[in-house]
Design an enzyme around this catalytic site. Structure first.
Site, PDB file in Angstrom:
ATOM      1  N   SER A 220      78.526  -1.239 -20.379  1.00 18.90           N
ATOM      2  CA  SER A 220      79.187  -0.569 -19.253  1.00 18.90           C
ATOM      3  C   SER A 220      80.042   1.034 -18.805  1.00 18.90           C
ATOM      4  O   SER A 220      80.217   0.368 -18.369  1.00 18.90           O
ATOM      5  CB  SER A 220      78.955  -1.291 -17.764  1.00 18.90           C
ATOM      6  OG  SER A 220      78.057  -2.202 -17.792  1.00 18.90           O
TER       7      SER A 220
ATOM      8  N   TYR B 214      67.630 -10.190 -21.146  1.00 18.81           N
ATOM      9  CA  TYR B 214      67.089  -9.041 -21.469  1.00 18.81           C
ATOM     10  C   TYR B 214      65.731  -8.984 -20.748  1.00 18.81           C
ATOM     11  O   TYR B 214      65.292  -9.111 -21.325  1.00 18.81           O
ATOM     12  CB  TYR B 214      67.192  -7.270 -22.640  1.00 18.81           C
ATOM     13  CG  TYR B 214      68.969  -7.546 -22.092  1.00 18.81           C
ATOM     14  CD1 TYR B 214      69.749  -8.519 -21.714  1.00 18.81           C
ATOM     15  CD2 TYR B 214      69.660  -6.599 -22.816  1.00 18.81           C
ATOM     16  CE1 TYR B 214      71.328  -8.186 -21.198  1.00 18.81           C
ATOM     17  CE2 TYR B 214      71.200  -7.155 -23.735  1.00 18.81           C
ATOM     18  CZ  TYR B 214      71.779  -7.836 -22.815  1.00 18.81           C
ATOM     19  OH  TYR B 214      73.362  -7.980 -22.693  1.00 18.81           O
TER      20      TYR B 214
ATOM     21  N   GLN C 185      82.704  -8.607 -26.791  1.00 17.62           N
ATOM     22  CA  GLN C 185      80.996  -7.734 -26.457  1.00 17.62           C
ATOM     23  C   GLN C 185      81.643  -7.642 -24.952  1.00 17.62           C
ATOM     24  O   GLN C 185      82.175  -9.060 -24.088  1.00 17.62           O
ATOM     25  CB  GLN C 185      79.797  -7.262 -25.864  1.00 17.62           C
ATOM     26  CG  GLN C 185      79.168  -6.496 -25.684  1.00 17.62           C
ATOM     27  CD  GLN C 185      77.735  -6.314 -25.712  1.00 17.62           C
ATOM     28  OE1 GLN C 185      77.513  -6.463 -24.667  1.00 17.62           O
ATOM     29  NE2 GLN C 185      77.421  -5.592 -27.151  1.00 17.62           N
TER      30      GLN C 185
ATOM     31  N   HIS D 163      77.168 -15.244 -25.419  1.00 13.54           N
ATOM     32  CA  HIS D 163      76.857 -14.197 -24.336  1.00 13.54           C
ATOM     33  C   HIS D 163      78.075 -14.283 -23.282  1.00 13.54           C
ATOM     34  O   HIS D 163      78.604 -13.800 -22.551  1.00 13.54           O
ATOM     35  CB  HIS D 163      75.625 -14.178 -23.588  1.00 13.54           C
ATOM     36  CG  HIS D 163      75.035 -12.287 -22.862  1.00 13.54           C
ATOM     37  ND1 HIS D 163      73.816 -12.588 -22.467  1.00 13.54           N
ATOM     38  CD2 HIS D 163      75.786 -11.709 -22.566  1.00 13.54           C
ATOM     39  CE1 HIS D 163      74.354 -11.066 -22.055  1.00 13.54           C
ATOM     40  NE2 HIS D 163      75.085 -10.928 -21.957  1.00 13.54           N
ATOM     41  N   ARG D 164      78.350 -15.149 -22.725  1.00 13.74           N
ATOM     42  CA  ARG D 164      78.992 -15.646 -22.181  1.00 13.74           C
ATOM     43  C   ARG D 164      80.214 -17.086 -21.972  1.00 13.74           C
ATOM     44  O   ARG D 164      79.618 -17.646 -22.416  1.00 13.74           O
ATOM     45  CB  ARG D 164      78.731 -16.344 -20.077  1.00 13.74           C
ATOM     46  CG  ARG D 164      78.411 -14.561 -19.767  1.00 13.74           C
ATOM     47  CD  ARG D 164      78.605 -13.884 -18.692  1.00 13.74           C
ATOM     48  NE  ARG D 164      78.544 -12.626 -17.856  1.00 13.74           N
ATOM     49  CZ  ARG D 164      79.496 -12.067 -17.746  1.00 13.74           C
ATOM     50  NH1 ARG D 164      80.325 -12.612 -17.616  1.00 13.74           N
ATOM     51  NH2 ARG D 164      79.573 -11.098 -16.969  1.00 13.74           N
TER      52      ARG D 164
ATOM     53  N   ARG E 107      67.901  -1.952 -20.425  1.00 17.38           N
ATOM     54  CA  ARG E 107      67.605  -1.015 -19.806  1.00 17.38           C
ATOM     55  C   ARG E 107      65.816  -1.278 -20.007  1.00 17.38           C
ATOM     56  O   ARG E 107      65.276  -0.455 -19.168  1.00 17.38           O
ATOM     57  CB  ARG E 107      68.447  -0.471 -19.023  1.00 17.38           C
ATOM     58  CG  ARG E 107      69.101  -0.448 -18.305  1.00 17.38           C
ATOM     59  CD  ARG E 107      69.754  -0.110 -17.267  1.00 17.38           C
ATOM     60  NE  ARG E 107      71.568  -0.038 -17.443  1.00 17.38           N
ATOM     61  CZ  ARG E 107      71.914  -0.175 -15.461  1.00 17.38           C
ATOM     62  NH1 ARG E 107      70.996  -0.669 -15.243  1.00 17.38           N
ATOM     63  NH2 ARG E 107      73.189  -0.822 -15.785  1.00 17.38           N
TER      64      ARG E 107
ATOM     65  N   GLY F 190      73.976   2.154 -22.055  1.00 13.88           N
ATOM     66  CA  GLY F 190      72.722   1.638 -21.361  1.00 13.88           C
ATOM     67  C   GLY F 190      71.285   2.614 -21.529  1.00 13.88           C
ATOM     68  O   GLY F 190      70.198   2.071 -20.530  1.00 13.88           O
TER      69      GLY F 190
ATOM     70  N   ARG G 178      70.141  11.557 -23.720  1.00  6.02           N
ATOM     71  CA  ARG G 178      71.638  11.083 -23.542  1.00  6.02           C
ATOM     72  C   ARG G 178      72.376  10.285 -24.257  1.00  6.02           C
ATOM     73  O   ARG G 178      73.412  10.108 -24.700  1.00  6.02           O
ATOM     74  CB  ARG G 178      71.510   9.787 -21.766  1.00  6.02           C
ATOM     75  CG  ARG G 178      71.747  10.953 -21.039  1.00  6.02           C
ATOM     76  CD  ARG G 178      71.395   9.957 -18.959  1.00  6.02           C
ATOM     77  NE  ARG G 178      71.939  10.450 -17.661  1.00  6.02           N
ATOM     78  CZ  ARG G 178      71.185  10.589 -17.083  1.00  6.02           C
ATOM     79  NH1 ARG G 178      70.746   8.741 -16.860  1.00  6.02           N
ATOM     80  NH2 ARG G 178      71.187  11.447 -15.972  1.00  6.02           N
TER      81      ARG G 178
HETATM   82  N1  LIG Z   1      77.788  -8.163 -22.751  1.00  3.73           N
HETATM   83  C1  LIG Z   1      77.784  -8.149 -21.501  1.00  3.73           C
HETATM   84  O1  LIG Z   1      77.303  -9.622 -20.643  1.00  3.73           O
HETATM   85  C2  LIG Z   1      76.460  -7.149 -20.952  1.00  3.73           C
HETATM   86  C3  LIG Z   1      76.132  -6.926 -19.596  1.00  3.73           C
HETATM   87  C4  LIG Z   1      75.735  -5.435 -19.435  1.00  3.73           C
HETATM   88  C5  LIG Z   1      75.332  -4.883 -20.304  1.00  3.73           C
HETATM   89  N2  LIG Z   1      75.101  -4.824 -21.539  1.00  3.73           N
HETATM   90  C6  LIG Z   1      74.647  -4.138 -22.398  1.00  3.73           C
HETATM   91  O2  LIG Z   1      75.549  -2.873 -22.757  1.00  3.73           O
HETATM   92  C7  LIG Z   1      74.533  -1.639 -22.856  1.00  3.73           C
HETATM   93  C8  LIG Z   1      75.118  -0.963 -21.667  1.00  3.73           C
HETATM   94  O3  LIG Z   1      75.087  -1.466 -19.959  1.00  3.73           O
HETATM   95  P1  LIG Z   1      74.567  -0.925 -18.773  1.00  3.73           P
HETATM   96  O4  LIG Z   1      73.225  -0.285 -19.011  1.00  3.73           O
HETATM   97  O5  LIG Z   1      74.929  -0.970 -17.680  1.00  3.73           O
HETATM   98  O6  LIG Z   1      75.210   0.699 -19.422  1.00  3.73           O
HETATM   99  P2  LIG Z   1      75.642   2.610 -19.110  1.00  3.73           P
HETATM  100  O7  LIG Z   1      75.409   3.180 -19.970  1.00  3.73           O
HETATM  101  O8  LIG Z   1      76.850   2.402 -18.289  1.00  3.73           O
HETATM  102  O9  LIG Z   1      74.852   2.250 -17.835  1.00  3.73           O
HETATM  103  C9  LIG Z   1      73.567   2.685 -18.073  1.00  3.73           C
HETATM  104  C10 LIG Z   1      72.755   3.210 -16.566  1.00  3.73           C
HETATM  105  O10 LIG Z   1      73.148   4.236 -16.531  1.00  3.73           O
HETATM  106  C11 LIG Z   1      72.395   5.350 -16.226  1.00  3.73           C
HETATM  107  N3  LIG Z   1      73.303   6.626 -15.878  1.00  3.73           N
HETATM  108  C12 LIG Z   1      73.411   7.352 -17.798  1.00  3.73           C
HETATM  109  N4  LIG Z   1      74.107   7.985 -16.981  1.00  3.73           N
HETATM  110  C13 LIG Z   1      73.789   8.617 -16.253  1.00  3.73           C
HETATM  111  C14 LIG Z   1      74.291  10.270 -16.000  1.00  3.73           C
HETATM  112  N5  LIG Z   1      75.343  10.778 -15.970  1.00  3.73           N
HETATM  113  N6  LIG Z   1      74.052   9.760 -13.870  1.00  3.73           N
HETATM  114  C15 LIG Z   1      72.879   8.968 -13.406  1.00  3.73           C
HETATM  115  N7  LIG Z   1      72.334   8.056 -13.904  1.00  3.73           N
HETATM  116  C16 LIG Z   1      73.086   7.588 -15.679  1.00  3.73           C
HETATM  117  C17 LIG Z   1      71.220   5.117 -17.427  1.00  3.73           C
HETATM  118  O11 LIG Z   1      69.936   6.018 -16.709  1.00  3.73           O
HETATM  119  P3  LIG Z   1      69.118   6.510 -17.278  1.00  3.73           P
HETATM  120  O12 LIG Z   1      68.580   5.097 -18.133  1.00  3.73           O
HETATM  121  O13 LIG Z   1      68.149   6.838 -16.567  1.00  3.73           O
HETATM  122  O14 LIG Z   1      70.061   7.202 -18.456  1.00  3.73           O
HETATM  123  C18 LIG Z   1      71.408   3.460 -17.154  1.00  3.73           C
HETATM  124  O15 LIG Z   1      70.426   3.064 -15.674  1.00  3.73           O
HETATM  125  C19 LIG Z   1      73.024  -2.799 -21.801  1.00  3.73           C
HETATM  126  O16 LIG Z   1      72.171  -2.181 -22.277  1.00  3.73           O
HETATM  127  C20 LIG Z   1      73.381  -4.035 -22.865  1.00  3.73           C
HETATM  128  O17 LIG Z   1      73.218  -3.641 -23.959  1.00  3.73           O
HETATM  129  C21 LIG Z   1      75.929  -5.830 -21.982  1.00  3.73           C
END
Ligand SMILES: NC(=O)c1ccc[n+]([C@@H]2O[C@H](COP(=O)([O-])OP(=O)(O)OC[C@H]3O[C@@H](n4cnc5c(N)ncnc54)[C@H](OP(=O)(O)O)[C@@H]3O)[C@@H](O)[C@H]2O)c1
Length: 347
Positions: free
Chosen positions: A257, A88, A209, A157-158, A58, A312, A318
């Site tokens: 996530s 990404y 992952q 990745h998938r 992100r 993320g 955070r």
């Molecule tokens: N392998 C795969 O298929 C796959 C798919 C998706 C993701 N990923 C990896 O997993 C990582 C994490 O995924 P994700 O970004 O979806 O995880 P996440 O940490 O669950 O979500 C992050 C998002 O939630 C927001 N957030 C976090 N805490 C919050 C809170 N307390 N209140 C409001 N908003 C909050 C963050 O905003 P802020 O930035 O403002 O904190 C950000 O937009 C990615 O960066 C990527 O590296 C892998």
């Protein structure tokens, strides 16, 4: 990434040069091993890594300064793995390029962290490509974008319905032999899909992952409800027992996530749809003197599979909040209570 420091004298982890670690080799603490967080074995490489990972999916809306602040906060918290993917940022390799431009590493700093990337999704056109050409080209482009000579880990990745294990194996062999990639893994793969790759791939699969949060916890709930007729949780979607499979094979599970609701976008933390869960998170946060983010993190780190939580967030503060959940000793009652509060039946 560049630096004025002379070439590092720190030796890379044993798998790097010799190919791989041999059974019976002693555990290896890499030079940047976290002393601030709980570390977990990083697959069968013999290397340990912090159980919190910084995901870079992100960061495309961030400035160089904000990316540097995020990186610094992660390192100060003890994070040593940074998760990327070629897709990404929308434009191919955009987030990798932004990270590489913002974060300047000396050679020894580079050795202290792991850069992980992924390949195989053709984003704009919505298909998967695990061909030899795509894997090798995408990995080489990731190196250029990140400004580094090697990836510590490359993931498929998938799952690709048209996968040819021999081609994947050839790509991994060439990337390993040229020193461009040190270890390999997968993402979103079922046990059988991993077995299929292993018919040809000789490197250990270090990582799988997968999506996992308290509210998107099918891989946990399925095992509990496997023999409960009529229970939605008993429906097997992952080929059966992906967590058990990874534990059996020493594959590190990385939870992506970790705070997202799951199917719907947005985080469950503070969300109106989950009053019971948030009440329980708040209660435990007060009891342990941490934030609900730390408790939600601990729900994953408490699992004995030794999983890593892939954050993320783009906000430095955070990362520190989540890091407080790296080694929080939730009791069994608390852990199951959170799963129940998220709507799952404990049979
Ligand atoms: N392998 C795969 O298929 C796959 C798919 C998706 C993701 N990923 C990896 O997993 C990582 C994490 O995924 P994700 O970004 O979806 O995880 P996440 O940490 O669950 O979500 C992050 C998002 O939630 C927001 N957030 C976090 N805490 C919050 C809170 N307390 N209140 C409001 N908003 C909050 C963050 O905003 P802020 O930035 O403002 O904190 C950000 O937009 C990615 O960066 C990527 O590296 C892998």
């Amino acid at each position: 990434m560049s630096g004025s420091e002379p070439a590092s004298t720190v030796t890379a982890w044993p798998g790097a040069a010799a190919g791989r670690r041999l059974v019976g080799d002693p555990p290896y603490e890499h030079p940047g091993a976290s002393t601030l967080m709980r570390t977990v074995p990083f697959g069968p490489t013999g290397r340990n890594a912090a159980n919190i990972v910084a995901g870079m999916m992100r960061i495309s809306g961030s400035t160089d300064e904000e990316i540097r602040a995020l990186y610094t906060a992660a390192r100060e918290a003890g994070v040593d793995v940074f998760d990327h993917a070629d897709i990404y940022g929308g434009e191919r390799h955009l987030c990798e390029r932004m990270f590489g431009r913002a974060v300047t590493l000396t050679p020894s700093e580079r050795e202290q962290i792991m850069l992980q990337s992924k390949t195989g999704i053709i984003a704009g056109e919505s298909y998967y490509d695990s061909s030899y050409e795509h894997i090798v080209t995408s990995a080489e482009e990731s190196l250029t974008a990140l400004g580094t000579d090697y990836l510590d880990v490359l993931l498929i990745h998938r799952p690709d319905a048209l996968v040819e294990p021999d081609e994947v194996a050839r790509a991994f062999d060439d990337l390993e032999a040229s020193g461009k990639v040190r270890a390999f893994g997968v993402s979103n793969h079922t046990p059988r899909q991993i077995d299929l790759l292993r018919t040809a791939v000789t490197q250990p699969i270090t990582v799988n992952q997968i999506q996992l949060s308290i509210t998107h916890s099918t891989v946990v709930a399925q095992g509990l409800a496997s023999n409960m007729a009529g229970e939605e949780d008993s429906v097997t979607r992952d080929g059966g027992g992906i967590l058990d499979y990874c534990r059996l094979h020493g594959i590190t599970v990385q939870a992506w996530s970790p705070f997202q609701k799951g199917v719907e976008p947005g985080v469950f933390l503070g969300a109106d749809e989950y009053p019971q869960l948030n009440a329980e998170l708040d209660r435990l946060a007060a009891a342990y003197d941490v934030t609900p983010t730390a408790v939600a993190t601990a729900w994953i780190t408490r699992h004995p599979a030794g999983m890593q939580v892939v954050l993320g967030t783009t906000r430095p503060e955070r990362i520190g909040e989540a890091a407080a959940g790296s080694d929080l000793p939730l009791t069994r009652a608390e852990w199951y209570g959170l799963l129940k509060a998220a709507g799952h039946t404990i049979p």
